[in-house]
Design an enzyme around this catalytic site. Sequence first.
Site, PDB file in Angstrom:
ATOM      1  N   GLU A  87      -9.621   2.670  -5.511  1.00 58.56           N
ATOM      2  CA  GLU A  87      -9.385   3.904  -5.060  1.00 58.56           C
ATOM      3  C   GLU A  87      -8.350   4.591  -5.915  1.00 58.56           C
ATOM      4  O   GLU A  87      -7.504   5.115  -5.325  1.00 58.56           O
ATOM      5  CB  GLU A  87      -9.257   3.986  -3.000  1.00 58.56           C
ATOM      6  CG  GLU A  87     -10.158   3.812  -2.731  1.00 58.56           C
ATOM      7  CD  GLU A  87      -9.989   3.932  -0.856  1.00 58.56           C
ATOM      8  OE1 GLU A  87     -11.065   4.157  -0.107  1.00 58.56           O
ATOM      9  OE2 GLU A  87      -8.970   3.275  -0.658  1.00 58.56           O
ATOM     10  N   HIS A 124      -2.495   3.475  -4.263  1.00 54.02           N
ATOM     11  CA  HIS A 124      -2.013   2.616  -3.248  1.00 54.02           C
ATOM     12  C   HIS A 124      -0.786   2.330  -3.365  1.00 54.02           C
ATOM     13  O   HIS A 124      -0.248   0.764  -3.279  1.00 54.02           O
ATOM     14  CB  HIS A 124      -2.568   1.898  -2.766  1.00 54.02           C
ATOM     15  CG  HIS A 124      -4.350   2.213  -2.139  1.00 54.02           C
ATOM     16  ND1 HIS A 124      -4.601   2.922  -0.870  1.00 54.02           N
ATOM     17  CD2 HIS A 124      -5.236   2.252  -2.652  1.00 54.02           C
ATOM     18  CE1 HIS A 124      -5.516   2.826  -0.782  1.00 54.02           C
ATOM     19  NE2 HIS A 124      -6.139   2.650  -1.813  1.00 54.02           N
ATOM     20  N   ASP A 171       0.955  -0.954  -0.490  1.00 56.19           N
ATOM     21  CA  ASP A 171      -0.032   0.249  -0.053  1.00 56.19           C
ATOM     22  C   ASP A 171       1.252   1.152   0.025  1.00 56.19           C
ATOM     23  O   ASP A 171       2.237   0.707  -0.012  1.00 56.19           O
ATOM     24  CB  ASP A 171      -1.153   0.244   1.285  1.00 56.19           C
ATOM     25  CG  ASP A 171      -2.333   0.886   1.115  1.00 56.19           C
ATOM     26  OD1 ASP A 171      -2.116   1.562   0.426  1.00 56.19           O
ATOM     27  OD2 ASP A 171      -3.254  -0.095   0.504  1.00 56.19           O
TER      28      ASP A 171
HETATM   29  C1  ACM Z   1     -11.177  -0.254   0.033  1.00 59.28           C
HETATM   30  O1  ACM Z   1     -11.585  -0.457   1.701  1.00 59.28           O
HETATM   31  N1  ACM Z   1      -9.934   0.733  -0.354  1.00 59.28           N
HETATM   32  C2  ACM Z   1     -10.795  -1.482  -0.394  1.00 59.28           C
END
Ligand code: ACM
Length: 476
Positions: free
Chosen positions: A287, A223, A152
Site C-alpha cells: 500500500e 506506512h 506503521d
Molecule cells: C496489508 O494488509 N496492508 C498487508
Amino acid sequence: MSVASLVPRPQTLRVLGGHLHLTAQTGVRGPAAVVGLARELLGLSGPGHEIDLALVDDPGLGAEGYRLTVTDDGVRVRAARAAGLRWAVQSLRQLRDGDRLPFVEIEDRPAYGWRGSLLDVARWCHPLPFLRRYVELLALYKLNTLHLHLTDDQGWRFEVLKYPRLTEVGAFRAGSTAGHLSEGRADDVPHGGFYTQRELRELVDHAARLGVRIMPEIDTPGHVQAAIAAYPWLGNTPSRPLPVRREWGISRHILNVSDRTVGFVEDVLDELVDVFPFTYVHIGGDEVPLDEWAASPQAHRRVADEGLGGPEQLLGWWSRRLARHLERYGRRAAVWDEVVQSGVPHGTAVFGWRSVAQVEGAVRAGHRVVAAPYEHTYLDWAETEGPREPLAIDSGLTLSRVYGYRPPSTVLGVQGQVWSEYLPTPELVEWRAFPRLAAIAEIGWSSGERDFADFRRRLTAQLPLLDRLGVGYRPL
Ligand code: ACM
C-alpha cells in the site's frame, strides 16, 4: 477428552486402548534443550523417567517431525531435531486427560515449514507479557513463526539506539480513530509505547525455547508516517512537519528516495538483525501511494539514474537496495505482494495478501511465497455481524471459511494475520485470533483430506484446554 482430538491433526494416529497414569512420581528425561520445557508444560517434575524424549538420526522425520508412543511402559518420543520433540510435547499436552494419557502411536510431521501469525503491535502497543503469551499459544498449535508488525503510520515500536526520536516521538500519538474508520471520528486519548531491544531479545529467547521464531517487520517505504513525524527529513515535504497519524487507513506520506533515507533504513535494519536472529526480515512494500514520488523531482532523478520505467518502479528498486543490505548479514528480505510487479529481489519471500489469485500468481512467477490472502487469513475480520461482535474492519470470515483455504503445495506456508486497528486490548486479540488460528495451524500442518466437521469436533474437544489457559476465545 476424545483421544483422537489433536489439533492440528497428526499425519497418522493409532489409538491402542488403555491409559498411562501420571502421578507425582512421573518424570521426564531428554535433551537439555527441551527437558525443562517439557516438565513445565506437562506439569510433571517427578523423579521417574516415564516420559523419554530423545533425538535420533532419522532424516525421514524431517526438521519438525516426531514419533510418539504411549504404552504401559511410558511415553517414548523420537525426533531428528529438538523442534520435533517440542511439538510432541504439545501433542502430549493436548492428549492428556487429567492424570491419564491414552495409549497411542503417532507419526507426525508438518505439510509446510512456515506456519505463522502476524501480530500488529504498531496500531496498539500490546503489552510485552501478552506477546510472550501469544507465542505460547502459537506453540500450542505447532505454529512456528510470529510475524511482528513493529511499525506503521500510527506508531513505531522498535527502539533504535542511533535514532532515539523514532520512539521518543514516533511511538506516541495524540488520539485514535473512534468507532469505525468510515465514521470519520477520532478521539483525543493519547496512546503510545515501545519495546526496548533488551525486551525484544528476551521475547526472542522465550519464543526460541518454545520452537517459535520471530520475523520482525519494519514497514517501508509506505506506512511510515510515525517515522517521518520523528525525522521529517525522511519525507518528501520536510518543511511541513507531520504528526504520528491518529486515524486508521493509509497515509499518503511515504519515504523519500535519497541515499540518506535509504541509509537511515539500513541503519535501522543493522540494529534489527542484531535483535532478531531469524533469517527473514520483513521490509513491507504494501500500500504505497505513489503521489509524492510522482510529484518529486528527486524521485524522477532517481528513476532516470537507475534506468527505471517510472516512479511505480521505485518500489522494486527500494526493496532490492534493502534486500542487498540484508544479504550482507546472510539474511533474506520478505515483502508484501505489491513488490512483485516492480521486481522482487532474488531470494525474497513474498507475502501474498491481496487475494488468493495474488498468492497463486506469485507462485507461478517462481517466488517463494507465504500464503496470507485476506479472504481466508485476515483474522481481524469478524466472523459474523451481530450485537455480540466487537467492532471490526469487516466481517464474514467464519471458522469454516478460514479452514476451507487450500494454499498451493509449493508455498513456504501459511499465516493468520491479526491487524490490530480494532483490537486495542489483548482480550480482543484473543477473541479474534482464537480459535481461528487453530484452523490456520491445521492448514499448515496436516496433509490429506479436510473434513470441517471432524476439525470442529476435535477443536471442541480442545476447548477445555484453552479454558484452563484462560484464553478469551470466541465460542464456536
Ligand atoms: C496489508 O494488509 N496492508 C498487508
